[in-house]
Design an enzyme around this catalytic site. Structure first.
Site, PDB file in Angstrom:
ATOM      1  N   HIS A 346       0.793  -1.233   0.000  1.00 54.74           N
ATOM      2  CA  HIS A 346       0.000   0.000   0.000  1.00 54.74           C
ATOM      3  C   HIS A 346       0.820   1.275   0.000  1.00 54.74           C
ATOM      4  CE1 HIS A 346      -4.001  -1.827   0.833  1.00 54.74           C
ATOM      5  NE2 HIS A 346      -3.276  -2.747   1.431  1.00 54.74           N
ATOM      6  N   LYS A 534      -8.365  13.931   4.398  1.00 50.67           N
ATOM      7  CA  LYS A 534      -7.486  12.760   4.374  1.00 50.67           C
ATOM      8  C   LYS A 534      -6.485  12.926   5.504  1.00 50.67           C
ATOM      9  CE  LYS A 534      -6.367  13.904   0.039  1.00 50.67           C
ATOM     10  NZ  LYS A 534      -6.528  12.687  -0.732  1.00 50.67           N
ATOM     11  N   ARG A 535      -5.704  11.878   5.787  1.00 52.91           N
ATOM     12  CA  ARG A 535      -4.670  12.031   6.805  1.00 52.91           C
ATOM     13  C   ARG A 535      -3.725  13.182   6.427  1.00 52.91           C
ATOM     14  NH1 ARG A 535      -3.851   8.353  10.959  1.00 52.91           N
ATOM     15  NH2 ARG A 535      -2.338   9.922  11.581  1.00 52.91           N
ATOM     16  N   LYS A 540       0.901  14.498   0.824  1.00 51.09           N
ATOM     17  CA  LYS A 540      -0.464  14.772   0.352  1.00 51.09           C
ATOM     18  C   LYS A 540      -0.672  16.262   0.060  1.00 51.09           C
ATOM     19  CE  LYS A 540      -2.392  10.830   2.923  1.00 51.09           C
ATOM     20  NZ  LYS A 540      -3.066   9.944   1.945  1.00 51.09           N
ATOM     21  N   THR A 642      -8.506   6.666  -2.052  1.00 54.77           N
ATOM     22  CA  THR A 642      -9.858   6.122  -2.202  1.00 54.77           C
ATOM     23  C   THR A 642     -10.885   7.224  -1.956  1.00 54.77           C
ATOM     24  OG1 THR A 642      -9.559   5.278   0.042  1.00 54.77           O
ATOM     25  CG2 THR A 642      -9.460   3.683  -1.751  1.00 54.77           C
ATOM     26  N   LYS A 646     -14.665   8.372  -3.736  1.00 55.13           N
ATOM     27  CA  LYS A 646     -15.898   8.715  -3.011  1.00 55.13           C
ATOM     28  C   LYS A 646     -16.427  10.076  -3.469  1.00 55.13           C
ATOM     29  CE  LYS A 646     -13.975   5.999   0.675  1.00 55.13           C
ATOM     30  NZ  LYS A 646     -13.066   6.015   1.836  1.00 55.13           N
TER      31      LYS A 646
HETATM   32  C1  26V Z   1       2.404   5.116   6.653  1.00 52.50           C
HETATM   33  C2  26V Z   1       3.349   5.898   7.251  1.00 52.50           C
HETATM   34  C3  26V Z   1       3.791   5.573   8.610  1.00 52.50           C
HETATM   35  C4  26V Z   1       5.074   6.247   8.997  1.00 52.50           C
HETATM   36  C5  26V Z   1       5.166   7.661   8.527  1.00 52.50           C
HETATM   37  C6  26V Z   1       4.907   7.837   7.090  1.00 52.50           C
HETATM   38  C7  26V Z   1       3.848   6.982   6.552  1.00 52.50           C
HETATM   39  C8  26V Z   1       3.359   7.243   5.301  1.00 52.50           C
HETATM   40  C9  26V Z   1       2.405   6.466   4.737  1.00 52.50           C
HETATM   41  C10 26V Z   1       1.932   5.382   5.401  1.00 52.50           C
HETATM   42  C11 26V Z   1       0.911   4.577   4.694  1.00 52.50           C
HETATM   43  C12 26V Z   1       0.872   3.146   5.075  1.00 52.50           C
HETATM   44  C13 26V Z   1       0.011   2.344   4.176  1.00 52.50           C
HETATM   45  C14 26V Z   1      -1.260   3.015   3.766  1.00 52.50           C
HETATM   46  O1  26V Z   1      -2.095   3.340   4.573  1.00 52.50           O
HETATM   47  N1  26V Z   1      -1.429   3.212   2.477  1.00 52.50           N
HETATM   48  C15 26V Z   1      -2.625   3.766   1.874  1.00 52.50           C
HETATM   49  O2  26V Z   1      -3.424   2.685   1.433  1.00 52.50           O
HETATM   50  C16 26V Z   1      -4.603   3.105   0.772  1.00 52.50           C
HETATM   51  C17 26V Z   1      -5.396   1.868   0.448  1.00 52.50           C
HETATM   52  O3  26V Z   1      -4.718   1.098  -0.486  1.00 52.50           O
HETATM   53  C18 26V Z   1      -4.264   3.911  -0.453  1.00 52.50           C
HETATM   54  O4  26V Z   1      -5.449   4.347  -1.060  1.00 52.50           O
HETATM   55  C19 26V Z   1      -3.398   5.107  -0.083  1.00 52.50           C
HETATM   56  O5  26V Z   1      -2.979   5.774  -1.253  1.00 52.50           O
HETATM   57  C20 26V Z   1      -2.196   4.628   0.707  1.00 52.50           C
HETATM   58  O6  26V Z   1      -1.448   5.738   1.197  1.00 52.50           O
END
Ligand code: 26V
Length: 798
Positions: A346, A534-535, A540, A642, A646
């Site tokens: 992801h 979004k987060r 982003k 996602t 929406k």
């Molecule tokens: C996690 C972290 C944790 C440490 C700090 C930086 C950081 C940056 C990104 C993440 C994302 C972890 C995985 C995640 O949540 N990915 C999301 O998954 C969604 C479903 O597939 C996707 O639509 C998003 O684009 C993706 O960011």
């Protein structure tokens, strides 16, 4: 149990007296909500049992979706809709003087997730059941989900989420199915009849207790299960600090994502991951053994999907069970394991790729570590045969290197399928980030573009639009969203387009009311609702959005001829508690809001609102009210997104970069129905590899940028003198790693075009219609159908 509203009313009143010990007249809305929940659960219980019986007796192949997050939100109306009893219940309650929406808001969001990844898991559960596919979720029943966000003086403050305060009506605790999980201790190795036997001794034991939730498909008989595990103490050890043991045990399912900057937090996270997979695998195997003899065909009946790398220990755990408990040899166990497990990636952000220090991993999970080590050695041998002498390459691909266990490498090596979540993202995995693995295992890599359940994000959250659609093209779209495309026949139907516009206006009014009730702010519903929810993360680029607002403010102040359609910029975002920079951005957005909203000169044109505590139930009011959807990540960084889907499904127009699934949205709706700007992924990746970007030049040469950047530190925000210096520094002094300044001009440009397009209201409505009509592809039904056919090889039942 009830087939009309009178039967429902009778059952409801009886249940209320029995469970609450009160008469109807004495009951509170909480009592009524709880009673209704129990009644629904009973309503599904027969079909729930039937579904499981059918899976067992007919030896149906099933998939288990392992995920550290499930972001379900509220379930009352979702369940009513899917069971097809919304109307009966709503009108029955009306007769009793109860408004269903009053009961709905009593329910706490089940917020057991951060964002996209967790919500994807929730959408997938709905699609699995709705397509009659045998698929279940396995997760953790965190006592506290994602924190509750308060904004105090413009700053984010975090409070623990208390979603279980009033109990959780949808779950069934199954204490008799509890499972013991060992941590720490040592491995005793013995030889017997030429075979090595391994025993984990002196372990500290934790009990995993399952809480099951029924997952009902939309108007089908299928009721699948979401099993969430809760950690409890096992038998209390003698002569030990009992309280400490209890606390440490319960900590495992206390919080989603405990802070892992210190070792203590790292241990806890790794414990959570093993706890989830070990409990789930053991319970799957227990059930399996009741239907089958031996485990040699396990993979023919069971698929296990790991949602990102958090559950990747499923690989060594399944190996352990097959070898140590079932007596299979390595090669057989390996074949079964890899055939059973599939993995979704992801993110390509390197800081998000999980690695665990050996010094933590090995003592906590001694037997699992031995197995991972063996997997690594065998893999490195294979690499050595393929690339003799190429030490550096082998080291970079190894599962264990430099005292770290690389979870993504383990996931690729130990599964039969590795997928990305949008076409562009999968290409980046194949040809860039995981290219070396792709060369070794080309057959494993595949794409599954994400989707969302249109039943939640359109049917449930936008009832007026749903009714209009059903009146126009019938209700086939609810089961098969590709039918939405039939809406295109209304492209030139002005009365249909007028209805579309008045529904949008009504949804905007509803959101305005909600915001006003919460903050006292007044918002003009005729302004453009331009929304980014979004987060909060640097990639982003909420910054790009707020800089654009600052630029508009400056323009309005300086140029009395400057025309713009009034706009309301709406933000919603939680920042990770330890993410210093992201929290600065929240403060900046609020500072801009303060400035802009209180300036009599601009306040009729510009408005900025920060929605506190963005979560699923709030999102359900946000998407239907949007005119413009902000999807402005640095190209190549957003795996899919996602929220973009929406918004689209609710008729908002995307302003976005060619990143993640935006690329596919662009393909579906065509150039004229989306606003694309900025660097391409290719250009961004080339900058990373070859250099050539100097943000300072953009600062010096674009006066608009310079003005905005300077305002971060020249007293423009009077009460916060040096608060935003780190933002200035990261963009101007540290070369802006997410290309905010590089894309600024292009963004301003596209936003100008967006505003102009909105003023041609006929044209805008047509664009909106195309977006709705083309959104069928982004239903998670399509996504899940692909997973089922191409990865899991499971089939619809009944
Ligand atoms: C996690 C972290 C944790 C440490 C700090 C930086 C950081 C940056 C990104 C993440 C994302 C972890 C995985 C995640 O949540 N990915 C999301 O998954 C969604 C479903 O597939 C996707 O639509 C998003 O684009 C993706 O960011």
């Amino acid at each position: 149990m009830f087939s009309d509203k009178d039967e429902f009313k009778e059952a409801f009143l009886k249940k209320l007296e029995m469970t609450c010990g009160k008469s109807f007249n004495e009951s509170t809305v909480k009592d009524q909500f709880y009673t209704l929940g129990l009644l629904i659960r009973e309503y599904v219980s027969t079909e729930w049992i039937n579904t499981n019986e059918h899976y067992r007796i007919d030896k149906v192949k099933q998939v288990y979706y392992f995920s550290i997050e499930f972001l379900l939100g509220r379930l009352l109306r979702h369940n009513l809709l899917n069971l097809g009893i919304e109307d009966i219940v709503e009108s029955g309650l009306n007769d009793l003087g109860i408004d269903l929406t009053d009961l709905e808001v009593v329910e706490s969001d089940a917020g057991l997730g951060n964002g996209g990844l967790g919500r994807l898991a929730a959408c997938f559960l709905d699609s699995l059941a709705s397509l009659n596919l045998p698929g279940h979720g396995c997760g953790i029943r965190y006592k506290h989900g994602l924190f509750e966000q308060k904004i105090v003086d413009g700053y984010q403050v975090e409070l623990p989420d208390q979603w279980l305060r009033n109990g959780h009506v949808w779950e069934v605790r199954k204490a008799d199915l509890a499972i013991e999980i060992p941590f720490w201790g040592e491995v005793e190795v013995r030889e017997e009849k030429g075979r090595k036997l391994f025993r984990h001794i002196n372990a500290e034991r934790v009990t995993a207790v399952p809480y099951d939730m029924p997952i009902a498909g939309y108007k089908t008989d299928t009721i699948n299960t979401l099993r969430l595990w809760s950690a409890e103490p096992s038998r209390y050890p003698i002569n030990q600090d009992v309280l400490k043991y209890k606390k440490e045990t319960e900590a495992i399912s206390e919080f989603l994502y405990p802070d892992d900057t210190q070792d203590e937090g790292k241990i806890l996270r790794l414990k959570q991951q093993y706890f989830l997979v070990s409990a789930s695998i053991k319970s799957i195997i227990q059930t399996y053994k009741r239907q089958h003899r031996g485990l040699s065909e396990f993979h023919k009946y069971i698929s296990i999907h790991i949602n990102d790398t958090h559950p990747v220990l499923a690989i060594p755990e399944l190996m352990r069970v097959l070898m140590d408990e079932e007596g299979l040899g390595w090669d057989t166990a390996w074949r079964i394991t890899t055939e059973t497990i599939s993995y979704t990636n992801h993110t390509t952000l390197s800081e998000a790729l999980e690695k665990w220090p050996v010094r933590i991993f090995q003592p906590l999970l001694p037997r699992i570590f031995m197995i991972v080590n063996e997997i690594n050695e065998r893999f490195c041998q294979k690499l050595w045969d393929r690339y003799p002498g190429e030490w550096e390459k082998i080291e970079s691909l190894a599962i264990i290197a430099h005292d770290q266990v690389k979870m993504a490498h383990l996931a690729i090596v130990g599964s039969h399928s590795v997928n990305g979540v949008a076409a562009l993202h999968t290409d980046i995995l194949k040809y860039r980030e995981m290219n070396q693995f792709y060369k070794i295992y080309p057959e494993k890599f595949n794409n599954k573009t994400n989707g969302i359940t249109h039943r939640n994000w359109l049917l449930k959250s936008n009832p007026h639009l749903s009714n209009l659609i059903t009146e126009s093209i019938g209700d086939k779209w609810i089961k098969n969203p590709n039918h939405l495309e039939e809406l295109l026949t209304y492209s030139n139907d002005s009365s249909f387009l007028d209805s579309l516009a008045s529904i949008k206006l009504a949804n905007k009014k509803k959101l305005v009311k909600r915001i006003e009730a919460q903050t006292g702010e007044k918002i003009d519903e005729h302004s453009i609702f331009d929304i980014q929810v979004k987060r909060l993360h640097a990639y982003k680029r909420q910054l790009l959005n707020i800089f654009h607002v600052m630029y508009l403010y400056n323009r309005l102040k300086e140029d009395s001829h400057f025309h713009m359609h009034p706009r309301t910029f709406i933000f919603g975002a939680k920042a990770s508690p330890g993410y210093y920079f992201a929290k600065k951005v929240i403060k900046l957005i609020n500072a801009v809001a303060q400035k802009v909203n209180n300036d009599p000169y601009t306040k009729d044109k510009l408005k900025v609102t920060f929605l506190e505590n963005y979560r699923v139930s709030l999102a359900e009011d946000v998407f239907p009210a949007a005119d413009v959807s902000e999807q402005i990540s640095t190209a190549s960084k957003e795996a899919s997104g996602t929220g973009n889907m929406k918004f689209m499904m609710n008729g908002a127009i995307t302003v976005g970069t060619l990143d993640g699934a935006n690329v596919e949205i662009h393909e579906k709706v065509g150039e004229e129905n989306i606003f694309i700007f900025g660097l391409s992924a290719e250009e961004v990746l080339n900058y990373y590899h070859h250099g050539g970007y100097h943000s300072m030049e953009y600062y010096h040469h674009d006066k608009r940028i310079q003005q905005v950047m300077d305002q971060l530190k020249n007293g423009f925000f009077p009460e916060v003198m040096d608060e935003f210096e780190p933002i200035f520094d990261s963009l101007v002094m540290e070369n802006d790693q997410y290309f905010v300044l590089r894309d600024f001009a292009s963004y301003v440009n596209i936003q100008e075009r967006t505003g102009a397009a909105y003023e041609n209201s006929m044209k805008w409505r047509q664009m909106s219609l195309v977006n709705i009509a083309k959104s069928g592809y982004f239903s998670s039904d399509r996504t899940i159908d692909e997973y089922a056919k191409e990865i899991w090889r499971i089939h619809p039942t009944r």
